[in-house]
Design an enzyme around this catalytic site. Sequence first.
Site, PDB file in Angstrom:
ATOM      1  N   LYS A  40      -2.431  -1.696   7.529  1.00 37.38           N
ATOM      2  CA  LYS A  40      -3.795  -1.170   7.634  1.00 37.38           C
ATOM      3  C   LYS A  40      -4.659  -2.018   8.550  1.00 37.38           C
ATOM      4  CE  LYS A  40      -7.760   0.114   4.750  1.00 37.38           C
ATOM      5  NZ  LYS A  40      -8.301   0.141   3.355  1.00 37.38           N
ATOM      6  N   ARG A  47      -1.495  -1.665  -6.671  1.00 32.64           N
ATOM      7  CA  ARG A  47      -1.677  -2.813  -5.771  1.00 32.64           C
ATOM      8  C   ARG A  47      -2.569  -3.863  -6.435  1.00 32.64           C
ATOM      9  NH1 ARG A  47      -1.494  -4.733  -0.510  1.00 32.64           N
ATOM     10  NH2 ARG A  47      -3.453  -5.348   0.489  1.00 32.64           N
ATOM     11  N   HIS A  99      -4.012  -9.535   2.513  1.00 33.90           N
ATOM     12  CA  HIS A  99      -5.467  -9.615   2.486  1.00 33.90           C
ATOM     13  C   HIS A  99      -5.941 -10.690   3.472  1.00 33.90           C
ATOM     14  CE1 HIS A  99      -4.901  -7.723  -1.572  1.00 33.90           C
ATOM     15  NE2 HIS A  99      -5.860  -6.982  -1.070  1.00 33.90           N
ATOM     16  N   ARG A 145       0.828  -1.194   0.000  1.00 32.69           N
ATOM     17  CA  ARG A 145       0.000   0.000   0.000  1.00 32.69           C
ATOM     18  C   ARG A 145       0.869   1.253   0.000  1.00 32.69           C
ATOM     19  NH1 ARG A 145      -2.201  -3.515   3.891  1.00 32.69           N
ATOM     20  NH2 ARG A 145      -4.315  -4.254   3.425  1.00 32.69           N
ATOM     21  N   HIS A 205      -3.282   3.475  -6.082  1.00 34.17           N
ATOM     22  CA  HIS A 205      -3.749   2.235  -5.453  1.00 34.17           C
ATOM     23  C   HIS A 205      -4.004   1.143  -6.492  1.00 34.17           C
ATOM     24  CE1 HIS A 205      -5.067   0.156  -1.869  1.00 34.17           C
ATOM     25  NE2 HIS A 205      -6.142  -0.279  -2.502  1.00 34.17           N
ATOM     26  N   TYR A 213      -9.180  -7.410  -5.495  1.00 31.23           N
ATOM     27  CA  TYR A 213      -7.907  -6.860  -5.959  1.00 31.23           C
ATOM     28  C   TYR A 213      -7.311  -7.691  -7.102  1.00 31.23           C
ATOM     29  CZ  TYR A 213      -7.475  -3.381  -2.285  1.00 31.23           C
ATOM     30  OH  TYR A 213      -7.668  -2.288  -1.479  1.00 31.23           O
TER      31      TYR A 213
END
Length: 347
Positions: A225, A302, A325, A200, A299, A334
Amino acid sequence: MASIRKRGPYQWEVRVRRKGYPLQCNTFESKAEAEAWASTIESEMARKVFRSFSEAENTLFTELLDRYGEELTPKKRGAKQEASKLRVISRYPIAEYSIALIGGKELAEYRNTRLKSVSPKTVHDELVLIGHVIKVAMQDWGLALPHGNPIESVRKPKVGNNSRDRRIFGEEEKRLLAACKEYGEPLPSIVTLALETGMRRGEIADLQWKYINLKNNTLHLPETKNEESRDVPLSSTAIRTLNKLPRNINGRVFSMRADSITKAFSRSCSRACEHVFERMAGEETDCDNCEGIKNLRFHDLRHEATSRFFELGLNPMQVAAITGHKTLQMLQRYTHLKAEDLAKLLN
């Protein structure tokens, strides 16, 4: 025991005293209303179900927002973004309500007003934050509300599928990296690392040399995150990129802040037109009408990296270990595999 006394032609003051309970006071326009209220309070005290809502009645919602912003928000990784949301909420009439008077109607009015200017996702997130502020006030600060948390009485706006499927195609990567080099370091190294690791923006911005082990080809992220640490494997390209970087005395790998990365990336996308290689070679070009690379966000790198991991043959568990994840559902959001690459696997 209740005492009622007249205070002027249209005002009746009620005081209810009972051992073990704080003094309860209220004022009404008629004696009948005063007697009815006193009877209700005395009955609740007698049945030991009475709860005082005087603090909630005398506390404005803006006071809760301020306290939450001072005590809880600074401890969160997204403190800056949440502080901004709190400031927005505090500018609306609902902030000046007594917290005891806020119900589904008031929250619905706030929701409908905000939907006129911002997206349903933004309003949804703000209502969730409002609900959590009130929940903390009830559970941790001892604030009693007559009807519980009013957030349960309002319908939140539906949030559609906002996942993006933007991939990098054709010569976009070459043009993008060329435009980043034209912008200057460390932007090209940051973009390369994002494509090679799937990290990220904030993780890259906070990266420190002490957490990079070039002997084992890994780097460690102590904070992410989802508030869990993880180790990220480094490709040969990522290692070459890191080896070229100078060491900063403060121990940080990159000198750019997260918001600065976004601005520089956006500018480079606009400059990544077909003439970028000619400009890099020092040739004169007319790029006034060039569009550059459209609809690409930092982003999205990613997303691109995650999809490439699958295209390399890694299984979901391996990819999740790299990207961090937590669920297969989030990993799918994603992952956008190219049909032509899947076709090659079938033939």
